[in-house]
Design a protein around this motif. Structure first.
Motif, short mmCIF file in Angstrom:
data_model
loop_
_atom_site.label_atom_id
_atom_site.label_comp_id
_atom_site.label_asym_id
_atom_site.label_seq_id
_atom_site.Cartn_x
_atom_site.Cartn_y
_atom_site.Cartn_z
N MET A 67 0.84 -1.19 0.00
CA MET A 67 0.00 0.00 0.00
C MET A 67 0.88 1.25 0.00
N THR A 68 0.68 2.13 -0.98
CA THR A 68 1.44 3.37 -1.05
C THR A 68 0.48 4.56 -0.91
N THR A 69 0.92 5.54 -0.16
CA THR A 69 0.16 6.77 0.04
C THR A 69 1.08 7.95 -0.23
N LEU A 70 0.60 8.92 -0.97
CA LEU A 70 1.37 10.13 -1.24
C LEU A 70 0.69 11.32 -0.59
N ILE A 71 1.43 12.01 0.29
CA ILE A 71 0.95 13.27 0.85
C ILE A 71 1.54 14.38 0.00
N LYS A 72 0.68 15.13 -0.67
CA LYS A 72 1.13 16.16 -1.60
C LYS A 72 1.05 17.55 -0.96
N ASN A 73 1.97 18.41 -1.37
CA ASN A 73 1.97 19.82 -1.00
C ASN A 73 1.96 20.00 0.53
N ALA A 74 2.91 19.35 1.17
CA ALA A 74 3.05 19.44 2.63
C ALA A 74 4.14 20.45 2.98
N GLN A 75 3.90 21.18 4.03
CA GLN A 75 4.93 22.04 4.59
C GLN A 75 5.60 21.28 5.73
N ILE A 76 6.90 21.02 5.62
CA ILE A 76 7.61 20.33 6.69
C ILE A 76 8.78 21.20 7.14
N TRP A 77 9.19 20.99 8.39
CA TRP A 77 10.26 21.80 8.97
C TRP A 77 11.61 21.20 8.57
N GLN A 78 12.32 21.92 7.73
CA GLN A 78 13.64 21.48 7.27
C GLN A 78 14.60 22.66 7.28
N GLN A 79 15.81 22.42 7.76
CA GLN A 79 16.85 23.45 7.75
C GLN A 79 16.35 24.76 8.35
N ASP A 80 15.68 24.62 9.48
CA ASP A 80 15.22 25.75 10.29
C ASP A 80 14.16 26.61 9.62
N ARG A 81 13.42 26.02 8.71
CA ARG A 81 12.30 26.76 8.12
C ARG A 81 11.32 25.77 7.49
N LEU A 82 10.11 26.29 7.20
CA LEU A 82 9.12 25.47 6.53
C LEU A 82 9.43 25.39 5.04
N GLN A 83 9.39 24.17 4.50
CA GLN A 83 9.63 23.97 3.09
C GLN A 83 8.56 23.03 2.53
N THR A 84 8.20 23.25 1.28
CA THR A 84 7.16 22.44 0.63
C THR A 84 7.76 21.16 0.05
N ASN A 85 7.15 20.03 0.39
CA ASN A 85 7.59 18.73 -0.10
C ASN A 85 6.40 17.80 -0.22
N ASP A 86 6.60 16.71 -0.93
CA ASP A 86 5.67 15.59 -0.91
C ASP A 86 6.29 14.47 -0.08
N ILE A 87 5.43 13.63 0.48
CA ILE A 87 5.89 12.53 1.33
C ILE A 87 5.27 11.24 0.81
N LEU A 88 6.10 10.29 0.46
CA LEU A 88 5.61 9.00 -0.03
C LEU A 88 5.72 7.97 1.09
N ILE A 89 4.62 7.28 1.33
CA ILE A 89 4.53 6.27 2.38
C ILE A 89 4.30 4.91 1.72
N GLU A 90 5.07 3.92 2.17
CA GLU A 90 4.88 2.55 1.66
C GLU A 90 4.95 1.58 2.83
N ASP A 91 3.91 0.76 2.95
CA ASP A 91 3.85 -0.26 4.01
C ASP A 91 4.11 0.34 5.39
N GLY A 92 3.51 1.50 5.64
CA GLY A 92 3.54 2.08 6.97
C GLY A 92 4.76 2.90 7.30
N ARG A 93 5.70 3.02 6.36
CA ARG A 93 6.92 3.80 6.61
C ARG A 93 7.14 4.84 5.51
#
Length: 430
Positions: A1-27
Motif C-alpha cells: 500500500m502506497t500513500t502520497l501526501i502532496k503539498n506538505a509544509q515540513i520543517w527542514q533546515q530551520d524553516r518550513l519547506q514544501t515537499n511531498d511525502i511517499l509512504i509505503e507499508d507504513g513507513r
C-alpha cells in the motif's frame, strides 16, 4: 500500500519547506518533489493543501484510566483523543485498577494497547506494588514484559531508602524512573497553591516545598544510583533551580512541564472553580515565569500534558471535594503553538523538539518523533493559520474538564496518521 501526501509544509533546515511525502507499508519511503516520476503513481493520495505536516507528537504522561476507571476514559477514547491532538505515541501511567505491578499485568496491558489503541501506547509499570506501598516491583520482569519506564504517578515515594533501592533496580535494567514529587508530610491536604489567593478564597493550600524537597532528595539519590531520573510535571521555581543545578553537576535528570503550568497561575483562580484544580496545582506568577524561563533556556526537556480525564460529577462542586486533574492531550499543541510560536518565543522547530523529538529520544522510543526516510509514517497534518475556539463538543475524550475551553487558538489538527493509516480525521469529531 502506497500513500502520497502532496503539498506538505515540513520543517527542514530551520524553516518550513514544501515537499511531498511517499509512504509505503507504513513507513516513509521518500520525501521530495515529483515523487511520482521516480516511484510511479501512489494508490492513495492525501492533499495537505500547504498545511504543516509534523512528526507525530509524543506525550510521555497520559492517564487512560483503563482498566478500572472507564467511566472517566477508556483505551479507545483516550487514544482517539490523542490522535485528535496530533499525538501518535503516548505513555500510559499506571494508576489504574489493577495496577500494572507484575510482569503478567504489564504484559496484559501491553497486548491490549497494541490491539485496541488508535495510537502507539508505551506502558508504564509502577515503582512499587499497588503503587503506594514500600515493596518494589520486579524490575527485570516488568521490563521483559514490555514496560518502557516506571512511575508511581499520583503519589510520591515517601521513603528515601525505598526510592534509592528503586533507582538502583531501574538503573540495573535500563528503565527510566519518572517521579511524582510530593512529600506527604508537607502536603497538608491542600487543594490549590498556598498563598494569598488560597487565603482569600478560604481554600487549603499546597506549599512549594512539598514538591521541591523531594526533587532535592531524589537528585542526590539519582547521582548515587546512576538512574535516568525524570521529574513529572515540574511546577515550582525551587524545583527547577534544583534540576538546573543537578544537570550542571552531570546528574542524569530530565523533566517535563505541562502546558497549564506554563500558561496559567493561581491568580487565574478567581473563585472556587474545580476546573482549575490539579496536582501539582497552578502556582504563583513567579513560578509560572520560572517555568517559561526554564522552557526557553533548555532546563525543561519536554512538554507533557498530564492528561487526566474525570466525569462531570467528579469535577463539580467545590475544589475541596472535586477530583484533581484536567484534560490536555487534545489542546496541548494548539495552546503551546498559539502562546509560544505565534509570539516568536519559540520556533516551530523547537516546539516540535519539545513535543515530539526529545521525549522520544530521552525515553528510548526509537521509532517515534521522526519525519525521515525509513521512519514509521506517524504524522500529523496541522492547519497553523486558521483561528478556532476550543469547544467541549469537539473533544473525543470522555473528559471535558479543561480550563482551556472557550480559548481561541491556532494549530488545528486536520488528520493524524499512525503507521501510514488514518487514526484521526476531522470527520471523526463529535
Amino acid at each position: 500500500m502506497t500513500t502520497l501526501i502532496k503539498n506538505a509544509q515540513i520543517w527542514q533546515q530551520d524553516r518550513l519547506q514544501t515537499n511531498d511525502i511517499l509512504i509505503e507499508d507504513g513507513r516513509i519511503k521518500a520525501i521530495g518533489h515529483q515523487l511520482h516520476e521516480q516511484f510511479g503513481p501512489a494508490e492513495h493520495v492525501i492533499c495537505a493543501d500547504g498545511h504543516f505536516v509534523s512528526p507525530g507528537l509524543v506525550d510521555v504522561h497520559v492517564h487512560l484510566r483503563d482498566p478500572g476507571q472507564t467511566a472517566k476514559e477508556t483505551l479507545a477514547t483516550g487514544t482517539l483523543a490523542a490522535a485528535h491532538g496530533g499525538f501518535t505515541t503516548i505513555g500510559a501511567m499506571p494508576n489504574v485498577d489493577p495496577v500494572p505491578d507484575t510482569p503478567a499485568k504489564v504484559a496484559k496491558m501491553v497486548a491490549r494497547n497494541q490491539q485496541e489503541g488508535h495510537v502507539h501506547v508505551a506502558q508504564y509499570a509502577s515503582i512499587t506494588e499497588q503503587r503506594t506501598s514500600e515493596t518494589l516491583v520486579d524490575f527485570e520482569g516488568i521490563k521483559q514484559a514490555g514496560a518502557f519506564a516506571v512511575s508511581n504517578d499520583g503519589s510520591g515515594v515517601q521513603t528515601a531508602g525505598t526510592m534509592l533501592q528503586a533507582m538502583q533496580g531501574a538503573a540495573k535494567v535500563g528503565l527510566p524512573l519518572a517521579a511524582h514529587v510530593e512529600d506527604d508530610s508537607l502536603y497538608h491536604h491542600g487543594v490549590m497553591n498556598a498563598g494569598p489567593v488560597a487565603d482569600r478564597l478560604g481554600l487549603p493550600g499546597i506549599n512549594n516545598v512539598s514538591e521541591a524537597a523531594q526533587v532535592a532528595r531524589d537528585v542526590m539519590l539519582a547521582e548515587a544510583s546512576g538512574v535516568h531520573y525524570h521529574v513529572c510535571h515540574v511546577s515550582t521555581a525551587e524545583s527547577l533551580r534544583v534540576i538546573r543545578d543537578a544537570k550542571r553537576a552531570g546528574i542524569n535528570v530530565t523533566c517535563e512541564v505541562s502546558p497549564h503550568h506554563l500558561l496559567l497561575s493561581d491568580e487565574d483562580i478567581t473563585m472556587d472553580n474545580p476546573m482549575l484544580k490539579m496536582n501539582p496545582p497552578l502556582r504563583s506568577p513567579k513560578d509560572r515565569a520560572a517555568m517559561v524561563a526554564g522552557l526557553l533556556d533548555g532546563t525543561i526537556d519536554m512538554v507533557a500534558t498530564d492528561h487526566a480525564p474525570h466525569t462531570d460529577a467528579e469535577k463539580a462542586g467545590s475544589m475541596k471535594t472535586a477530583s484533581f486533574g484536567i484534560t490536555g492531550i487534545e489542546t496541548a499543541f494548539a495552546v503551546m503553538y498559539t502562546t509560544f510560536v505565534k509570539s516568536h518565543l519559540l520556533t516551530l522547530g523547537r516546539l516540535i523538539e519539545l513535543m515530539s523529538t526529545r521525549p522520544a529520544q530521552l525515553f528510548g522510543l526509537t521509532d517515534a518523533g521522526q519525519l525521515a526516510v525509513g521512519a514509521p509514517a506517524d504524522l500529523a497534518i496541522i492547519d497553523l493559520d486558521h483561528e478556532y475556539e476550543i469547544q467541549a463538543a469537539q473533544m473525543l475524550s470522555k473528559g471535558h474538564n479543561s480550563p482551556f475551553i472557550g480559548r481561541h487558538v491556532y494549530g488545528d489538527v486536520l488528520m493524524t496518521l499512525v503507521d501510514g493509516q488514518k487514526a484521526y480525521g476531522k470527520d471523526q469529531q463529535a
